[in-house]
Design a protein around this motif. Structure first.
Motif: not given
Length: 483
Positions: A215, A253, A257, A357, A362, A365-366
């Motif tokens: 990130l 982003t 996220f 994080a 990640v 969220a993706t």
């Protein structure tokens, strides 16, 4: 006179007593190595808060025998650009360079922050035709950092720079040879950054997880594009597209996220980036439309182009482009913009995390971004409202950017496949949106031409119809992707 050049280089740290590895095997048969000694020095300038260094930018006066003058180094897109100005005066930064960095310096004055003196042994690797393959500089650096008490340090570094037209694979070969000899890739973004390391300046970042690193590195890359765009705009160049892409990726982003970041800080920065992107977008729209319409007019049968159609398009849109570029330049001098640059500077190394994080966060969220893009596309192709397709396009962009960011977590192959899928959707929906916007502009231009003596709106009507047809084709293509 200011000149600039792109460089492809890599830097290594090497112990003071370690021998430089043999370079002979790096040149082809018939080539040779040309070595020379030099004692360059550099005086670096920055703000009191080191705002330039925070953005990996350096401004210095260099003295190196035949090469004496100022150099501004701006990183962007995995490379760097050196802007050079010959001058023997090292005590006053030239106005031209001060202007270029005024946005990054947040309007603060520049003063001397460090002096570096180097004992250099340079090795130029030449092929049989005397073409430069690479230049290897073996430097013993002595640094003095200005402050209440001057800080002195010394170290050794190796700088490898490719010659023009030489493939980057040579850098990999050189790197392998150096690391085997005990060298390590430099963790410092510049020689100046290295000098400040002993001054406890937080120029690096320690990551708690691969996800946090992914990130932060991704955000840093986008800030590079934004910052480089600032400098290029002040030079009178055209970085509008690359700057807007950097802003879009940054905002994406923040949204995809969002649970990982402080909500208030992320929402505020998103709004400010949107403000600046909107100003640049007005310039970019005219640039794109001028090219698009010029090609469209050229494609019409001559007998159907009635009146000065091309001249009307170029004159009106170019005038608007210049006006909006003026608005962009005004924005660069505003307090609001300086606050924005200061904010992205803080985010590039220390985003305000709300929670840890993690890889799973990640990944989750993706995947959510991908599901949202698919859902919006399916709904949009069944909705006659063009705005629905535009919203689907933005969702596809976010899904694509998220997949690219998450590559270290998902794996390169899987992430590339996802990114490719959403890039295709983005492209088709982008064609639709371009046609919708173009049709609206043509309607305005046609009405203006129809009310002007010596002109008529006939050709504009034809172009309008062609854009509508293009929009329908894009809609049909999108519908096929949704099934």
């Amino acid at each position: 006179m200011v000149s600039s050049q792109r460089e492809r280089a890599v830097k290594y740290d090497l112990g003071l007593d370690v021998l430089l590895p043999d370079l002979g095997g790096l040149i082809p048969a018939g080539g040779r190595i040309e070595s020379a000694d030099a004692n360059p020095s550099a005086v670096y300038y920055d703000t009191a808060d080191r705002d330039l260094l925070r953005h990996h930018i350096t401004l210095a006066h260099h003295t190196d025998g035949t090469d004496t003058g100022w150099q501004l180094t701006v990183p962007a897109d995995k490379a760097r650009t050196d802007i050079r100005m010959p001058s023997a005066d090292r005590d006053a930064v030239p106005d031209e360079l001060t202007t270029l960095v005024t946005g990054i310096a947040l309007g603060e004055p520049l003063h001397r922050v460090a002096t570096l003196s180097t004992t250099r042994r340079t090795h130029r690797l030449l092929d049989r035709d005397e073409h430069l393959l690479a230049e290897v500089a073996d430097d013993l650096v002595h640094a003095t950092v200005a402050g209440d008490a001057a800080l002195v340090s010394e170290w050794r570094e190796i700088d490898v720079e490719l010659g023009d037209g030489v493939g980057r694979s040579l850098l990999t070969t050189v790197g392998t040879r150096f690391t085997r000899a005990g060298a390590s890739p430099s963790t410092h973004t510049s020689t100046l950054d290295h000098a400040f390391a002993g001054d406890h300046t937080p120029t690096g970042v320690d990551f708690d997880s691969p996800a946090q690193e992914a990130l932060t590195v991704y955000l840093d890359t986008q800030v590079q594009a934004i910052v480089a765009g600032d400098v290029w705009l002040r030079r009178g160049l055209d970085p509008i597209h690359s700057t807007r892409v950097g802003i879009r990726r940054f905002r994406s982003t923040l949204r995809v996220f969002k649970t990982l970041f402080d909500a208030e800080a992320a929402t505020h920065l998103d709004a400010e980036l949107s403000w600046y992107a909107g100003i640049l977008g007005e310039v970019r729209d005219r640039q794109v439309q001028r090219t698009r319409f010029a090609d469209a007019v050229a494609g019409l049968p001559t007998e159907l182009v009635m009146g000065p159609v091309a001249a009307r398009i170029e004159t009106d849109l170019l005038a608007e482009q210049h006006r909006y570029r003026g608005h962009a330049m005004d924005a660069l001098g505003s307090d609001r913009y300086r606050d924005l640059i200061a904010a992205v500077g803080r985010w590039r190394t220390a985003p305000p995390w709300a929670t840890a994080a993690t890889d799973s966060a990640v990944t989750k969220a993706t995947r959510k971004a991908g599901r949202k893009a698919n859902k919006r596309l399916t709904a949009a192709v069944a909705d006659p409202d063009d705005a629905a397709l535009h919203r689907a396009r933005k969702a596809a962009k976010r899904a694509r950017y998220a997949a690219e960011l998450a590559a270290p977590i998902l794996g390169k192959k899987k992430a590339t496949k996802k990114a490719k899928k959403y890039k295709k959707i983005q492209k088709i929906l982008g064609e639709h949106q371009d046609s919708v916007v173009a049709a609206q502009t043509l309607r305005t231009l046609g009405a203006r031409a129809g009310a002007t003596p010596g002109e008529n709106g006939f050709a504009f009507g034809l172009l309008y119809a062609l854009e509508q047809q293009a929009a329908q084709r894009a809609r049909a293509d999108a519908a096929r992707l949704a099934h």
